[in-house]
Each structure stands twice: as structure tokens, then as C-alpha cells.
Write a protein that holds these residues in place. Sequence first.
Motif, PDB file in Angstrom:
ATOM      1  N   LEU A 403     -45.554  -4.052 -60.487  1.00 39.12           N
ATOM      2  CA  LEU A 403     -46.827  -4.220 -61.180  1.00 39.12           C
ATOM      3  C   LEU A 403     -47.236  -5.684 -61.146  1.00 39.12           C
ATOM      4  CD1 LEU A 403     -49.065  -2.910 -62.798  1.00 39.12           C
ATOM      5  CD2 LEU A 403     -47.685  -3.192 -64.853  1.00 39.12           C
ATOM      6  N   PRO A 409     -52.120  -0.571 -64.131  1.00 39.12           N
ATOM      7  CA  PRO A 409     -50.882  -0.161 -64.804  1.00 39.12           C
ATOM      8  C   PRO A 409     -50.773   1.355 -64.807  1.00 39.12           C
ATOM      9  CG  PRO A 409     -52.117  -1.749 -66.133  1.00 39.12           C
ATOM     10  CD  PRO A 409     -53.013  -1.332 -65.020  1.00 39.12           C
ATOM     11  N   SER A 571     -45.523  -8.005 -64.832  1.00 41.62           N
ATOM     12  CA  SER A 571     -45.522  -6.712 -65.511  1.00 41.62           C
ATOM     13  C   SER A 571     -45.459  -6.882 -67.024  1.00 41.62           C
ATOM     14  CB  SER A 571     -44.358  -5.852 -65.009  1.00 41.62           C
ATOM     15  OG  SER A 571     -43.120  -6.484 -65.207  1.00 41.62           O
TER      16      SER A 571
END
Length: 605
Positions: A403, A409, A571
Amino acid sequence: MDALGLEWSDGTTRFRTSGAMTRQGLVTTVSSPAGTAAVVGWVGSARDRPAGAHGLLDAFGRNGADPPLPVGDYAAVLVCRDRILLIRDEQARIPLFFRASGGRVNAVSTSARSLGNATELDPRYFCRYLTGNMAQPHTDLTPFTGVHRVLGGEVVELSLIGQLRRRTPRPVRRATAPPAPTADGPHLGEAAQELRLALENAVGRRMGTTTACHVSGGTDSTSVALLAARLLAESRAGPGNLVLLAGRFSRGELAAEQPYLDIAMEEIRRHAAAARPVIVDADDVADFDDFEHHAGDVDEPHAHAFRAPFWGRLHSEAAEVGCDTLLTGCGADPIADANPFHLHRLARTGQLRQMTQQARAWAAGSERGLRDVVHAYVVRPAFPLVAERFTALVRSGTVLGGLGTFNRPRWLRSGFARAHGYREAGIAESRFVFGRRPEQSLYDAANYVAAPDPLSWHRARVDGFFLSNPFLDPEVVATMSRLPVAATFRPGLPKAVLREAMADLLPAPISGRAVKIPFDDLYARGLRTHGDELVALCRSAQHPLIAEMFDVEMLCRAVREAQLGMGDAHSWDRLNSSLALVAWLERLGRGSGPLGAAVPVSAGS
């Protein structure tokens, strides 16, 4: 926070200002034959705010005047004889919004929430916000339909009855001067002299009657504090008091920073013996403490709300001793270091051999592989979305795996993302972050992620000061942006030009350190302590937009993965932003305290 407002009632323009912030000097209202100006923050110099407000009014109050914006941390509303101007400085630390309908503005405020309707939210804003933690303050969108943001460096002109005439973005000074050619450019010593002068000016402009400097023991914050101490000792900043503000950790990874902090404090006090150390015991502080309050009560979703407990503890101590400004070293990492996107410029101009040679030097100096350096500073700026999509495919085994900054996401529902332009938002954000010339866009982007300013703004009414960042001063940024890489890059020595600029002040143990311990331990401790609370917050959320926007169970899985140490900085940023948004939506119904009564004004009153 509603510090300043402008309304129209029965054909009369009315200012509303926060009485507490006016008494503290954070809001200044002045009048002259040119009109009336209300300024939040300071223009020109933090020490003489009325003079700065008068200077701004005189410069823009003349018919046809279009002067350059002065430096400072301010948002201003000017009611002139023939028009009304809404102005923000280039750094855009203090917010300013207006509500418009049918081409007419009917209210202005420093609070988007006070202008908006909690039942009329703009989903496009949330898609833009969720692309990364830079995606709020440099865009016009706000969470509320019909409420617009005055952008950094922008001047919005209205008629006296609120008709929107024009929005004039200011050319950013730091992008006007291209880097000097390598062969003819300054060497490290000359570059250091230029940076030293610019940084001294930036610190001097920001010093108040009682100035607090955040000191962490690193090169950046210690440099700012040393310059402040030197300016006071030489009386170049006028009379004043200096407070040295620091957080102390006696356990965990951050305890290893204590020796450097002690050295920094000793050296600063050698230049300013009267400087007052304020050491805050932070062992009991963890990220996400009282998260629903810190994330929910702010004017907009705040991606860095998880770190608010630490900064809030320091701000409270600075307020206790009567500080009227707080300086940090934030912004030095991207601004005062050599610009790695110079490699992208070499590649796009066909200088591939030179690019390869310099990339090898970057790789050797940063202990990274050549392929990693080329990917980060050449390939990814050219194809940011493609590079992230490829990484996500390779590392897709977990919710947080792969990510990056612009990837959707996995907990953001695909239907919501498609309906409200998430892909378009990602493209727009990647263009802002990298642009056609990433080596210049670096400085624009750095301005919006380098410091936890939303917390400072939210607390200002209680604390009595704003946080300010000398390394992000337009003069400092302009200085660094025009220096060639040959004058700023030394393999294995980050921020070489800053170390050279501060060689006569920085103690050797601090000047020579290349790595500083990050706050990962504080983050991990916060997730261990509050992970269950965060999961419960997500599962109990009642705002209908949360279930429409997020797969809540997937978001909870991401929290659990982060608790186990999975993921990386990208992330975790995406997770923190989403959690802050959940808390913000849940608390949206609670408004801020009222301003003082509206006061009618007219030009020349």
C-alpha cells in the motif's frame, strides 16, 4: 477553530473575531484610510503584528495594487474602499474558507465547520483526503458542499456585496530560480553561507517576546535553537526570553536520544545563559492517547492526529511559561538536504550516463541499491500510479502489503471510490507531489507534510501561540531550490550544506550524526495500548458515510496487522488517515465555541 469571520447583513459588512485570541495578539484588527484589515497570525515579523497588518492593508488597499505577498504566517481579510480581499501566505499554516452560492460569497471564516452543513458533505473531498496525507490543504475542496478553501499564496477578490470577482494564485517564489549550472554554481562553503543567512532571517522574523524552541537533539531543531540564542545574545532579535522545550524518554528506543539532547541544551545555554530549559517527561505518552478527542474535534480530518498526545504535552508546557511563538526544526529533511529528484531531471533531459554515475553515488551514500535509487527518484516520479500498482501486486498478501501513497486502500469500498473519483484524485495528487519537474515539486509538497500544524492551530486559543517552521520559510526554500546538487550533496552525509552552515555553532556529536531515532516505538506502543479501542471505534461508528465508504472489518484487520508490526510508513499513514476520518465523522455534530459579537466595518472606519 473560528478565530475570524466576515458576514454580510443588511448591506453591511461585519467582522467577527475571537475575543480570547484578540487579547492574546493572535488576531489583529487595524484601520486606515485604505480600509480595515483583520489578520490572524503575523505579517513580516512576529514581534510587531500591528505594523505588519498595517503594511498589508496599505500595500493591497490602493486601487489596482497587486504587490507581492509579504512573508509570515497569516490569513487576512481586508475590507477596502472598493473591494474585499481574502489572503493567505505561501506557507498556508493558518486556514481561511469562504461559503459561496451562485457566484456570491455569503460568509468567510477560519473554520470550514462553522460555514458548512454537517448533512451536506462532499464525498470527493474524502477521496482526495484518502490518497495521502498531503491531500487536504493544497486543494480547494473541503468536507462541506459549497465551502471553499483560500489556497496558500492566493488572493481572492470580492465586491463589497460579496460577488466573487477573481481568484489570483500567487507565483511561488521558490520555483522562479532554476538551479545554477553545476560547473558555475557555488561550492559547499558559499552555499552554506547563503543558507545560514536565509535561516537566520527566518528565525529572526519568527521570534516573539517569549520564544520557545523545540529541541530534540537532532541537527535541525538544534540549529534553529542555536540561531535563536545567538540572535538574542547579539540583540539582533531585540529583547526577549528563550525557552528550550524538549520531551524526555527514559525507556525504549527514544531513551538513546537523551545524551544528544543534553549536549544540545548545554551548547544552546552557552550562547544564551538565561535560556530556560523545560524538559517534559514523556514516558507515559503514547500515540493514539485520547484519539477520539484529538481526531474528532478538529475542523477537518487530521491525518497526524495519532501523534497529537506528544505534541500536545509539549504545547501545554510552553503555554504554561507564557510563550507567544514556538519554533521547530520541521521541514529540514526535504528542504535542507540535497534534492534527489535531480536524477529525474538528468534522465528526462537525456543525460543518462551522468544520471547513472550520480545514482551510484546516491546509492553508496545512503547504503541502498542502485536499482532502488533509480526506482525511487527516476521511475516512480515518471509513473507513480503504475509503480504503486506493480508493488501492490507483488506484495498483496496482507491488507497493508504494497500500500503506497496513491493506491486505493483495500478497506475503501471500490464502489464509493469509483462513484466519487478516487482514481482521478490519485492522479491529481501524484501530479502535485511529482509534477513535470519533481525537483521543484519536492519543495511544494514538503510544505504540507513537514509539521503537525493542524494541532497547533486547533490549540492556539488555549495555548496563546502558533507553531512556526523556519526551514519552510520562502527565503530558505528559494535559497535551497536554486543551489546545484554539486554544492549540497556529500555521500553518506545528509544535509551537508546545513552542517557546514552551522559548523561554528553545532557541537561535534550532533553535527556528525547521520541517523536520528524515529518515533516508531511511540507508534508501536500506542497501537499495543489502544488497538482494541480503535477497532471498537470503527465497529461502533454510527455515521452512515463510514459504512458507505469503508469495509469496516477490513479496516479492523489493518489495525491488527499494524499492531503486529506489518506494513511500512506508507501503509501506516493510510491507516492513520482512515482512523482519523472515522473519529472525525463520529464527532461531526459537535460544534466549536462561539465567536464574539459581529462588529460592523466599512472602508476607512
